[in-house]
Motif scaffolding. Structure first.
Motif, PDB file in Angstrom:
ATOM      1  N   ILE A 235       0.849  -1.197   0.000  1.00  0.00           N
ATOM      2  CA  ILE A 235       0.000   0.000   0.000  1.00  0.00           C
ATOM      3  C   ILE A 235       0.883   1.245   0.000  1.00  0.00           C
ATOM      4  N   GLU A 236       0.281   2.359  -0.354  1.00  0.00           N
ATOM      5  CA  GLU A 236       1.006   3.621  -0.288  1.00  0.00           C
ATOM      6  C   GLU A 236       1.171   4.038   1.179  1.00  0.00           C
ATOM      7  N   PRO A 237       2.340   4.472   1.570  1.00  0.00           N
ATOM      8  CA  PRO A 237       2.492   4.949   2.949  1.00  0.00           C
ATOM      9  C   PRO A 237       1.735   6.251   3.149  1.00  0.00           C
ATOM     10  N   PRO A 238       1.383   6.551   4.374  1.00  0.00           N
ATOM     11  CA  PRO A 238       0.728   7.842   4.628  1.00  0.00           C
ATOM     12  C   PRO A 238       1.664   8.990   4.253  1.00  0.00           C
ATOM     13  N   PRO A 239       1.122  10.130   3.948  1.00  0.00           N
ATOM     14  CA  PRO A 239       1.980  11.256   3.550  1.00  0.00           C
ATOM     15  C   PRO A 239       2.877  11.703   4.692  1.00  0.00           C
ATOM     16  N   GLU A 240       4.025  12.248   4.328  1.00  0.00           N
ATOM     17  CA  GLU A 240       4.919  12.794   5.344  1.00  0.00           C
ATOM     18  C   GLU A 240       4.311  14.053   5.959  1.00  0.00           C
ATOM     19  N   VAL A 241       4.503  14.199   7.266  1.00  0.00           N
ATOM     20  CA  VAL A 241       4.024  15.366   7.999  1.00  0.00           C
ATOM     21  C   VAL A 241       5.210  15.961   8.751  1.00  0.00           C
ATOM     22  N   ALA A 242       5.447  17.222   8.584  1.00  0.00           N
ATOM     23  CA  ALA A 242       6.527  17.876   9.311  1.00  0.00           C
ATOM     24  C   ALA A 242       6.221  17.852  10.806  1.00  0.00           C
ATOM     25  N   PHE A 243       7.235  17.572  11.588  1.00  0.00           N
ATOM     26  CA  PHE A 243       7.052  17.450  13.031  1.00  0.00           C
ATOM     27  C   PHE A 243       6.401  18.699  13.626  1.00  0.00           C
ATOM     28  N   GLU A 244       6.843  19.856  13.181  1.00  0.00           N
ATOM     29  CA  GLU A 244       6.322  21.094  13.764  1.00  0.00           C
ATOM     30  C   GLU A 244       4.847  21.315  13.438  1.00  0.00           C
ATOM     31  N   ASP A 245       4.338  20.617  12.413  1.00  0.00           N
ATOM     32  CA  ASP A 245       2.925  20.760  12.037  1.00  0.00           C
ATOM     33  C   ASP A 245       2.047  19.662  12.636  1.00  0.00           C
ATOM     34  N   ALA A 246       2.666  18.678  13.292  1.00  0.00           N
ATOM     35  CA  ALA A 246       1.918  17.513  13.771  1.00  0.00           C
ATOM     36  C   ALA A 246       1.160  17.827  15.059  1.00  0.00           C
ATOM     37  N   ASP A 247      -0.032  17.275  15.155  1.00  0.00           N
ATOM     38  CA  ASP A 247      -0.845  17.394  16.363  1.00  0.00           C
ATOM     39  C   ASP A 247      -0.504  16.215  17.265  1.00  0.00           C
ATOM     40  N   LEU A 248       0.335  16.441  18.265  1.00  0.00           N
ATOM     41  CA  LEU A 248       0.828  15.370  19.123  1.00  0.00           C
ATOM     42  C   LEU A 248       0.460  15.630  20.576  1.00  0.00           C
ATOM     43  N   SER A 249       0.281  14.549  21.318  1.00  0.00           N
ATOM     44  CA  SER A 249       0.100  14.676  22.758  1.00  0.00           C
ATOM     45  C   SER A 249       1.418  15.128  23.377  1.00  0.00           C
ATOM     46  N   PRO A 250       1.373  15.708  24.567  1.00  0.00           N
ATOM     47  CA  PRO A 250       2.621  16.110  25.228  1.00  0.00           C
ATOM     48  C   PRO A 250       3.600  14.955  25.389  1.00  0.00           C
ATOM     49  N   MET A 251       3.090  13.761  25.691  1.00  0.00           N
ATOM     50  CA  MET A 251       3.990  12.619  25.857  1.00  0.00           C
ATOM     51  C   MET A 251       4.646  12.245  24.536  1.00  0.00           C
ATOM     52  N   ALA A 252       3.850  12.169  23.458  1.00  0.00           N
ATOM     53  CA  ALA A 252       4.408  11.830  22.152  1.00  0.00           C
ATOM     54  C   ALA A 252       5.438  12.868  21.719  1.00  0.00           C
ATOM     55  N   ARG A 253       5.129  14.125  21.950  1.00  0.00           N
ATOM     56  CA  ARG A 253       6.070  15.186  21.566  1.00  0.00           C
ATOM     57  C   ARG A 253       7.373  15.077  22.360  1.00  0.00           C
ATOM     58  N   SER A 254       7.262  14.644  23.615  1.00  0.00           N
ATOM     59  CA  SER A 254       8.461  14.550  24.452  1.00  0.00           C
ATOM     60  C   SER A 254       9.430  13.502  23.931  1.00  0.00           C
ATOM     61  N   PHE A 255       8.918  12.441  23.297  1.00  0.00           N
ATOM     62  CA  PHE A 255       9.810  11.424  22.736  1.00  0.00           C
ATOM     63  C   PHE A 255      10.713  12.034  21.675  1.00  0.00           C
ATOM     64  N   TYR A 256      10.168  12.948  20.906  1.00  0.00           N
ATOM     65  CA  TYR A 256      10.951  13.579  19.839  1.00  0.00           C
ATOM     66  C   TYR A 256      11.934  14.617  20.385  1.00  0.00           C
ATOM     67  N   GLY A 257      11.842  14.911  21.658  1.00  0.00           N
ATOM     68  CA  GLY A 257      12.798  15.814  22.277  1.00  0.00           C
ATOM     69  C   GLY A 257      14.084  15.122  22.678  1.00  0.00           C
ATOM     70  N   GLU A 258      14.141  13.809  22.470  1.00  0.00           N
ATOM     71  CA  GLU A 258      15.333  13.033  22.808  1.00  0.00           C
ATOM     72  C   GLU A 258      15.817  12.329  21.547  1.00  0.00           C
ATOM     73  N   ASN A 259      17.035  12.640  21.142  1.00  0.00           N
ATOM     74  CA  ASN A 259      17.579  12.096  19.896  1.00  0.00           C
ATOM     75  C   ASN A 259      18.951  11.504  20.193  1.00  0.00           C
ATOM     76  N   LYS A 260      19.078  10.199  20.022  1.00  0.00           N
ATOM     77  CA  LYS A 260      20.334   9.520  20.343  1.00  0.00           C
ATOM     78  C   LYS A 260      20.415   8.197  19.604  1.00  0.00           C
ATOM     79  N   ARG A 261      21.619   7.686  19.504  1.00  0.00           N
ATOM     80  CA  ARG A 261      21.885   6.360  18.963  1.00  0.00           C
ATOM     81  C   ARG A 261      22.441   5.503  20.091  1.00  0.00           C
ATOM     82  N   VAL A 262      21.752   4.415  20.403  1.00  0.00           N
ATOM     83  CA  VAL A 262      22.086   3.621  21.581  1.00  0.00           C
ATOM     84  C   VAL A 262      22.844   2.364  21.153  1.00  0.00           C
ATOM     85  N   SER A 263      23.977   2.134  21.780  1.00  0.00           N
ATOM     86  CA  SER A 263      24.824   0.986  21.463  1.00  0.00           C
ATOM     87  C   SER A 263      24.394  -0.247  22.260  1.00  0.00           C
TER      88      SER A 263
END
Length: 293
Positions: A235-263
Motif C-alpha cells: 500500500i502507499e504509505p501515509p503522507p509525510e508530515v513535518a514534526f512542527e505541524d503535527a498534532d501530538l500529545s505532550p507525551m508523544a512530543r516529548s519522545f521527539y525531544g530526545e535524539n540519540k543512537r544507543v549501542s
C-alpha cells in the motif's frame, strides 16, 4: 537439585514474552497484575497471579511476601512514581531476606536524555529530560544502592521502543493510525519483544551487577519504518508530515525531544547474545510472514 522459582512484578507485554521464553527452566512462576480479570487470564499460562497496584498499595501483601521468600529469580517491570519504586518501598526486606540468585530490572533508554543524535552506551552520564525518565533514573540508582548494600546481583536492562506481535507499524497501518512524522536528523532505537525475552534469558546464565542496553543495531528515522511496513503490505504509505505541524500529545512530543543512537555492544560481548531481529526490517518481514496482529 534445588528448585527454581521466578517471581515477576508487573506481568505486561515484555514480561509475558519472557515467561514464554523461560517457562521450562522454572519449577514455579508467579507474578503481579493490577486486576482480577487479568489475574484470571494468567493461570491457564501456568502463572500464579497476585493482585498488586504499586500506585495505591500502602502495605505489603503477606501472600506476595511469602512467594518472595522462596523466589530464586525476580523480574521487576513496574514503573516508579513520585515516591520512588513501589516494589523497593514495600518489599525490600522480603527480597533481601530471600537473597535471589538473579534480579532483573526493566528500565528505559530514556534515562540517557537527548544527545543530538550522538551515540550513547552504558557508561554515558545520564541526563534524563522527561519526568518519567527522571523518575526511572532515580529508581535505577535506588535498586543499585539496595543490591550493592546487600551484595546481591542486579541486572538493569534499558529497553528501547518495544514492538512485536500486536504492536507494530503493520498493525498501525491496518488500523489507519500510522503517521510519517519527519523531524530532520531524528532517529530512534527499537527492540522486538522476542529479543527482550532472549536477552533476559541469556542473562540468567551469568548473573552480575551490570547494566545493559537492549536495543537493535540500527537507530532509524521513524518515517522509514512506516514506509517499509507499507511496502510489505503493498500500500502507499501515509503522507509525510513535518514534526512542527503535527498534532501530538505532550507525551508523544516529548519522545521527539530526545535524539540519540544507543549501542548494544555490551549485551553482545558480555552475554554473547545474538539478536533475532537486528533491525526493524528483519522484524517486520517476520511479522508480515507469521502474522502481525
Amino acid at each position: 537439585m534445588s528448585s527454581s522459582r521466578l517471581f515477576i512484578f508487573g506481568l505486561g507485554y515484555s514480561s509475558r514474552a519472557f515467561v514464554e521464553e523461560v517457562k521450562d527452566r522454572f519449577d514455579w512462576i508467579g507474578g503481579t497484575t493490577r486486576s482480577a480479570d487479568k489475574a484470571a487470564a494468567l493461570r491457564p499460562r501456568g502463572i500464579e497471579p497476585f493482585i498488586f497496584d504499586g500506585a495505591t498499595t500502602e502495605s505489603p501483601d503477606p501472600a506476595i511476601a511469602e512467594a518472595l521468600a522462596s523466589a530464586t529469580h525476580i523480574l521487576l517491570s513496574i514503573a516508579p512514581d513520585e515516591r520512588g519504586d513501589p516494589v523497593l518501598r514495600l518489599y525490600s526486606d522480603a527480597i533481601a531476606a530471600s537473597r535471589p540468585r538473579w534480579i532483573g530490572y526493566l528500565s528505559t533508554v530514556g534515562v540517557y536524555g537527548d544527545h543530538d543524535g550522538g551515540w550513547v552506551d552504558e557508561e554515558t552520564v545520564l541526563k534524563p529530560v522527561s519526568r518519567r525518565s527522571v523518575l526511572r533514573a532515580a529508581a535505577e540508582q535506588s535498586w543499585l544502592d539496595f543490591a550493592g548494600a546487600r551484595l546481591l546481583d542486579l541486572m538493569i536492562f534499558r529497553l528501547a521502543g518495544i514492538y512485536g506481535p500486536g504492536r507494530n507499524a503493520l498493525v498501525n497501518l491496518e488500523a489507519g493510525t500510522a503517521r510519517r512524522l519527519v523531524k530532520p536528523g531524528q532517529v530512534f532505537n527499537r527492540i522486538h519483544v522476542a529479543d527482550i525475552a532472549g536477552a533476559l534469558a541469556a542473562s540468567l546464565r551469568d548473573p552480575s551487577r551490570r547494566i545493559y542496553n537492549v536495543c537493535d543495531d540500527e537507530p532509524s528515522p521513524p518515517q522509514d519504518v512506516v514506509a517499509y511496513a507499507a511496502g510489505l503490505l503493498g500500500i502507499e504509505p501515509p503522507p509525510e508530515v513535518a514534526f512542527e505541524d503535527a498534532d501530538l500529545s505532550p507525551m508523544a512530543r516529548s519522545f521527539y525531544g530526545e535524539n540519540k543512537r544507543v549501542s548494544n555492544c555490551r549485551l553482545k560481548s558480555d552475554l554473547g547474545y545474538t539478536f533475532r531481529f537486528p533491525t526493524y526490517r528483519e522484524a517486520l518481514d517476520a511479522l508480515h510472514r507469521d502474522g502481525w496482529r
